[in-house]
Motif scaffolding. Structure first.
Motif, mmCIF file in Angstrom:
data_model
loop_
_atom_site.group_PDB
_atom_site.id
_atom_site.type_symbol
_atom_site.label_atom_id
_atom_site.label_comp_id
_atom_site.label_asym_id
_atom_site.label_seq_id
_atom_site.Cartn_x
_atom_site.Cartn_y
_atom_site.Cartn_z
ATOM 1 N N UNK A 106 0.841 -1.205 0.000
ATOM 2 C CA UNK A 106 0.000 0.000 0.000
ATOM 3 C C UNK A 106 0.871 1.248 0.000
ATOM 4 N N UNK A 107 1.931 1.210 0.801
ATOM 5 C CA UNK A 107 2.813 2.368 0.872
ATOM 6 C C UNK A 107 3.461 2.638 -0.497
ATOM 7 N N UNK A 146 1.859 9.108 -6.304
ATOM 8 C CA UNK A 146 2.268 10.492 -6.151
ATOM 9 C C UNK A 146 3.348 10.860 -7.141
ATOM 10 N N UNK A 147 4.280 9.962 -7.356
ATOM 11 C CA UNK A 147 5.349 10.343 -8.267
ATOM 12 C C UNK A 147 4.826 10.422 -9.692
ATOM 13 N N UNK A 187 -1.360 19.040 9.046
ATOM 14 C CA UNK A 187 -0.551 18.120 9.834
ATOM 15 C C UNK A 187 -1.437 17.194 10.643
ATOM 16 N N UNK A 188 -0.971 15.986 10.856
ATOM 17 C CA UNK A 188 -1.625 15.067 11.762
ATOM 18 C C UNK A 188 -2.872 14.421 11.216
ATOM 19 N N UNK A 189 -3.054 14.388 9.939
ATOM 20 C CA UNK A 189 -4.216 13.695 9.414
ATOM 21 C C UNK A 189 -4.151 13.642 7.910
ATOM 22 N N UNK A 190 -5.131 13.028 7.324
ATOM 23 C CA UNK A 190 -5.168 12.954 5.873
ATOM 24 C C UNK A 190 -5.368 14.363 5.331
ATOM 25 N N UNK A 192 4.824 12.709 2.424
ATOM 26 C CA UNK A 192 5.396 12.441 3.743
ATOM 27 C C UNK A 192 4.297 12.009 4.702
ATOM 28 N N UNK A 193 3.143 12.695 4.611
ATOM 29 C CA UNK A 193 2.040 12.359 5.509
ATOM 30 C C UNK A 193 1.560 10.929 5.244
ATOM 31 N N UNK A 194 1.382 10.606 3.961
ATOM 32 C CA UNK A 194 0.927 9.262 3.618
ATOM 33 C C UNK A 194 1.928 8.201 4.057
ATOM 34 N N UNK A 195 3.187 8.508 3.801
ATOM 35 C CA UNK A 195 4.239 7.563 4.180
ATOM 36 C C UNK A 195 4.211 7.260 5.658
#
Lengths: 403, 234
Positions: free
Chosen positions: A45-46, A53-54, A71-74, A265-268
């Motif tokens: 999934x990651x 994204x790329x 920050x801190x969420x989707x 970064x957030x998704x990762x």
């Protein structure tokens, strides 16, 4: 006692108790396999998100109307703003030198119909720049013409699946379809491509932004996509964008800016955490396997009381007896782990073949983590039985009495 | 060889303490043939286990070939046991999943002796008890007398100086019992110290020195050659 003898001795024991050994191997194997498989799914999934994204191109900057914390969420999908982000705002942004292209987007849903066939799809109203910014190509026909930047036109570009559903294999270019209550001419069909950012690009329709404005009766943009110059500085560009918006919105930069990096970064972060959590859940099955080993070892100790007593009477020390029992667990766990790894790898290979678009792969740490957990659980849980075996009074054991 | 002085051992049976050995003094010389008899619970098995280093005295001392054993740790005791003592049990205690040869090899395996050497030694002792042709059989395929002879082979394969037999004929018929006794007595004639615990008066009588135990104490200690217990010292 030689290691080789110990392996042989325990090996004979396993052969003698095939069912018991088989069940324990199954328990350990399932545990190890589930850790590897589940972490593979998480890691897959990651990677999937990473790849999505790329595919956007890494110089993407997205403006959403309204101010949101990212920050801190989707990342926020819909924003509600006191002030709409307008087409004029987007045109003003085009004057920033570091920005190569600006694609305003109005989004809504409408039914698209040809004769008696109709589908409810997402309608994206935008300008020719959307094709550049989102890296879209047409396989037939053309993209939106330059005039659509400022004019409403009754033309549209269809997603590949939508085209197939409406027209089948017959020619779509030049034909008229009904979008909502308007008739539009098809000028292009998008190249076949997968999902992107949760939007199935195959199953949608792109129309001129002014047309969408009229259709949905709103001057407010859903978002603005921007592509920066290759060597532009994100922070500087962001500052300029905010300055422009402040100027146009009476001193208030009521927008949210998302760069691809921050989203990635957030998704990762989220997905790595998720993978670890899944791994921990799977590790519980190893814990269960460990407890199973303990129970069976305890039964084994009481069944083999006489044998243990005998080993001691024949010159075996408590240490040797303890080693034999620990060795037995370690051998079981090793064999079970090997089987589990084999099963997990085959499953990953099979799944990779069934779903080639999903990049399923076990993360590097999953095999050592799974085997390590299994070994530790096996060792820890066989300590008690091994100790009990070692402490067994040989005199009583040989007489077959309790104690 | 074996020297017990003022050895006491008490077991807790439920709440009540049971004095299995009371102030036992005993000296056994190398090469002796003893029988220990007495009613159940008289402490004869405890005595056997004490001599076999499977049990520790609560008080008193036990010297084996000049080594004070009561202060030794578990590891050195296991080593002494391996070097000096062979056990024979009433119930044979062979491991069913192992072949005759592997059963006989077991003490050598625990001692870390190389497989080739083990095999050689094991075959030699099997020859000695007349079972060389049964090396590949499993215990389930042997008769009671044969099983006990395999157990004897296992007990002597490490060339112990002392052989401790707990009711060696208890589970055998007359003929098999005689066979086994013969093997044991032959070993004794070759110099091994043989101590037999038994209920069987006939077997007990065959020993040159006969010890009778009651309530954890040695009641009588008689020998054919009229030598009292203490004087057949080392």
């Amino acid at each position: 006692m030689l290691l080789r003898d110990q392996l042989h001795f325990n090996g004979q024991l396993f052969l003698r108790h095939r069912v018991r050994t088989g069940l324990l191997l199954l328990a350990v194997g399932l545990g190890v396999a589930s850790v590897i498989l589940l972490t593979s799914l998480g890691e897959g999934a990651r990677r999937y998100v990473d790849r999505e994204f790329s595919s956007l191109g890494n110089q993407l900057l997205i403006i959403l109307p309204g101010r949101k914390e990212t920050t801190g969420g989707a990342p926020p999908i819909y924003g509600t703003a006191p002030r709409d982000l307008t087409l004029e705002d987007a045109q003003a942004l085009e004057r920033i030198p570091a920005i190569r292209a600006v694609a305003p987007v109005i989004a809504g849903t409408a039914s698209v119909a040809l004769q008696n066939r109709s589908r409810e799809v997402i309608v994206l109203g935008s300008t020719p720049e959307i094709f550049q910014v989102r890296d879209l190509e047409v396989s037939q026909g053309e993209i939106l013409p330059d005039r659509t930047r400022s004019e409403a036109m009754a033309i549209c570009v269809l997603g590949s699946k939508l085209k197939q559903e409406l027209f089948g294999n017959s020619r779509a270019i030049g034909e008229w379809v009904r979008v909502g209550d308007r008739r539009m001419r098809v000028i292009g069909v998008l190249e076949e491509r997968g999902e992107s950012l949760g939007l199935d690009l195959r199953d949608m329709i792109i129309v001129p932004v002014r047309t969408a404005e009229q259709m949905f009766n709103t001057p407010g943009l859903f978002r603005v996509l921007m592509e920066l110059d290759g060597n532009a500085d994100f922070a500087r560009a962001e500052e300029r964008v905010r300055a422009v918006i402040r100027e146009r919105h009476e001193g208030d930069d009521d927008i949210t800016l998302i760069s691809q990096d921050s989203m990635l970064a957030a998704f990762n972060n989220i997905l790595t955490t998720l993978t670890l959590a899944i791994a921990a859940i799977a590790a519980i099955s190893l814990l269960v396997a460990g407890i199973l080993i303990m129970n069976i070892s305890l039964i084994s100790v009481s069944q083999r009381r006489q044998e243990i007593g005998l080993l001691k009477a024949l010159g075996g020390s408590s240490r040797q007896v303890r080693q034999l029992f620990l060795g037995e667990s370690l051998m079981l766990v090793s064999m079970g782990s090997a089987a589990g790894i084999a099963v997990a790898w085959s499953a990953v290979l099979v799944m990779a073949r069934l779903w080639p678009s999903f990049p399923l792969a076990p993360p590097w740490w999953s095999v050592p983590a799974a085997v390590g957990t299994a070994l530790v659980a096996g060792l820890v849980f066989s300590l008690i039985p091994a100790r009990r075996a070692a402490a067994l009074d040989p005199v009583l054991a040989l007489r077959g009495q309790g104690g | 060889m074996i020297e017990l002085s003022v050895v006491n051992k008490t077991y807790l049976v439920g709440e009540a303490p049971l004095r299995a050995l009371r102030d036992v003094n005993m000296t056994i010389g190398a090469g002796e043939y003893l029988s220990v008899m007495g009613p159940s619970g008289s402490g004869k098995s405890t005595l056997l286990n004490m001599i076999g280093l499977l049990d520790r005295p609560d008080s008193g001392s036990y010297c084996l070939d000049g080594v004070a054993t009561e202060t030794l740790g578990e590891e050195p005791r296991a080593r002494l046991r391996a070097d000096y003592i062979g056990f024979i049990f009433q119930a044979f205690h062979l491991i069913n999943r192992l072949t005759t040869l592997e059963n006989v090899e077991l003490p050598m395996m625990l001692g870390g002796i190389a497989p080739k050497q083990r095999r050689q030694n094991a075959l030699a002792v099997l020859e000695q008890v007349g079972l060389a042709d049964r090396a590949g059989h499993r215990p389930g395929q042997l008769s009671g007398g044969q099983l006990q002879r395999v157990a004897i082979a296992r007990a002597i394969v490490m060339k112990p100086r002392i052989l401790l037999a707990d009711e060696p004929t208890g589970n055998l018929d007359q003929a098999s019992g005689n066979e086994v006794v013969e093997v044991l007595e032959n070993l004794n004639r070759e110099g091994i110290t043989l101590l037999v615990v038994t209920h069987d008066a006939n077997l007990g009588k065959r020993a040159k020195r006969r010890i009778r135990m009651v309530d954890g104490q040695i009641e009588s200690d008689t020998g054919d050659d009229n030598v009292a217990a203490g004087s057949t010292a080392l």
